[in-house]
Design a protein around this motif. Sequence first.
Motif, PDB file in Angstrom:
ATOM      1  N   PRO A 156      42.202 -16.412  -2.036  1.00  0.00           N
ATOM      2  CA  PRO A 156      43.435 -16.661  -3.410  1.00  0.00           C
ATOM      3  C   PRO A 156      41.924 -15.877  -4.255  1.00  0.00           C
ATOM      4  N   GLY A 157      42.680 -15.121  -6.290  1.00  0.00           N
ATOM      5  CA  GLY A 157      41.748 -15.456  -6.810  1.00  0.00           C
ATOM      6  C   GLY A 157      40.932 -14.395  -6.806  1.00  0.00           C
ATOM      7  N   THR A 158      40.516 -13.887  -5.760  1.00  0.00           N
ATOM      8  CA  THR A 158      39.728 -12.860  -5.317  1.00  0.00           C
ATOM      9  C   THR A 158      40.470 -10.955  -5.284  1.00  0.00           C
ATOM     10  N   ASN A 159      39.027  -9.614  -5.791  1.00  0.00           N
ATOM     11  CA  ASN A 159      40.020  -8.912  -5.777  1.00  0.00           C
ATOM     12  C   ASN A 159      39.983  -8.083  -5.030  1.00  0.00           C
ATOM     13  N   LYS A 160      39.398  -8.148  -3.200  1.00  0.00           N
ATOM     14  CA  LYS A 160      39.456  -7.942  -2.513  1.00  0.00           C
ATOM     15  C   LYS A 160      39.274  -8.388  -1.336  1.00  0.00           C
ATOM     16  N   PRO A 161      39.639  -8.615  -0.206  1.00  0.00           N
ATOM     17  CA  PRO A 161      40.100  -8.745   1.080  1.00  0.00           C
ATOM     18  C   PRO A 161      38.104  -8.878   1.477  1.00  0.00           C
ATOM     19  N   THR A 162      38.589 -10.512   2.700  1.00  0.00           N
ATOM     20  CA  THR A 162      37.304 -10.221   3.755  1.00  0.00           C
ATOM     21  C   THR A 162      37.015  -9.510   4.705  1.00  0.00           C
ATOM     22  N   LEU A 163      35.903  -8.815   5.239  1.00  0.00           N
ATOM     23  CA  LEU A 163      36.598  -9.213   6.274  1.00  0.00           C
ATOM     24  C   LEU A 163      35.582  -9.389   7.163  1.00  0.00           C
ATOM     25  N   LEU A 164      36.744  -9.748   8.080  1.00  0.00           N
ATOM     26  CA  LEU A 164      36.245 -10.285   9.340  1.00  0.00           C
ATOM     27  C   LEU A 164      34.878  -9.789  10.868  1.00  0.00           C
ATOM     28  N   LYS A 165      34.341 -11.119  11.143  1.00  0.00           N
ATOM     29  CA  LYS A 165      33.977 -10.494  12.334  1.00  0.00           C
ATOM     30  C   LYS A 165      35.101  -9.030  13.475  1.00  0.00           C
ATOM     31  N   PRO A 166      36.147  -9.520  13.512  1.00  0.00           N
ATOM     32  CA  PRO A 166      36.688  -8.647  14.609  1.00  0.00           C
ATOM     33  C   PRO A 166      36.921  -7.373  13.780  1.00  0.00           C
ATOM     34  N   GLY A 167      36.754  -7.305  12.712  1.00  0.00           N
ATOM     35  CA  GLY A 167      37.511  -5.874  11.639  1.00  0.00           C
ATOM     36  C   GLY A 167      35.823  -5.179  12.099  1.00  0.00           C
ATOM     37  N   ALA A 168      35.238  -6.119  11.239  1.00  0.00           N
ATOM     38  CA  ALA A 168      33.605  -5.007  11.419  1.00  0.00           C
ATOM     39  C   ALA A 168      33.732  -4.090  13.225  1.00  0.00           C
ATOM     40  N   GLU A 169      33.657  -4.995  14.011  1.00  0.00           N
ATOM     41  CA  GLU A 169      33.743  -4.453  15.268  1.00  0.00           C
ATOM     42  C   GLU A 169      34.645  -3.264  15.527  1.00  0.00           C
ATOM     43  N   LYS A 170      35.598  -3.251  15.431  1.00  0.00           N
ATOM     44  CA  LYS A 170      36.806  -2.076  15.413  1.00  0.00           C
ATOM     45  C   LYS A 170      35.611  -1.039  14.376  1.00  0.00           C
TER      46      LYS A 170
END
Length: 277
Positions: A54-68
């Motif tokens: 909340p309060g940020t304009n972009k989502p945060t990339l997480l480890k599972p996403g980076a691996e994909k």
Amino acid sequence: MAETALKVQNQVDSLSIIDSMDLNAIQGTLSKINQFQMVVQNTLKADHDYGIIPGTNKPTLLKPGAEKILMLMGLTSEYEVTERVQDYEKGFFAFTVRCELYKNGIKITEGVGHCNTKEKKYINQDPYTLANTCLKMAKKRAQIDATLTVASLSDVFTQDIEDMQEYIQTEQIETMTPEDAAKIKLTFGKYKGKTLKEIYKAQHDYLEWLLNQERTDPVIKKAIQTMFDAVEQQKIRKAQQHLQQQAHQQEQKEVQEEVAPIFEEIPEVNDSELPFY
């Protein structure tokens, strides 16, 4: 004079680079980047591959996403600890890790990540049990840093900064008012979509149950406790008002001997008197 000549030389070099570019090829590359970004956004799952703070304009990339993403691009990763501090006397551990990405044995890019036991999230924990945790965190940050670079996703995702999530959570907890707490909605269970105020009125003991569950989100726990504390304070204020009214009608001795027991029986607070709106 020499400085002016250097500036002119830099301008000439920049123009030379642009002149040598195949603009059609560049336009095609940028188009492919945009298409790949769309594929990534359509493939990754919220709250698993990336998180929304909340309060940020972009989502945060997480480890599972980076691996994909690395799998989609056919990239492999290798890691090197470039800095290691292990002070067992003072209980301080720090690691800096470099992540290198390869395609068919050719290095494409790299990323860097750091973690240490003096970070805010670790302050109240035993540092001697956190050495391996910090190493893994540094490795993960390096991987995500490299992934955002190689996939040109910096304008789509931010770095995986769990510290930011915890900072926002801590700030939310520390500044929470009863009104703020009452407006929070549950995202699970039979009261999904309902505010804590609505749940308080419908089933007070359900909130008590949530408060005692270890898995309940800290923000939800804080909100419930804030509401309960506000109601108790409201009861005390009602009792004090009752005592003040009695004091006008009786002598001070009678107030101490006869009205004091009334204060012990703290009155209930009706829904219309709830200290949150």
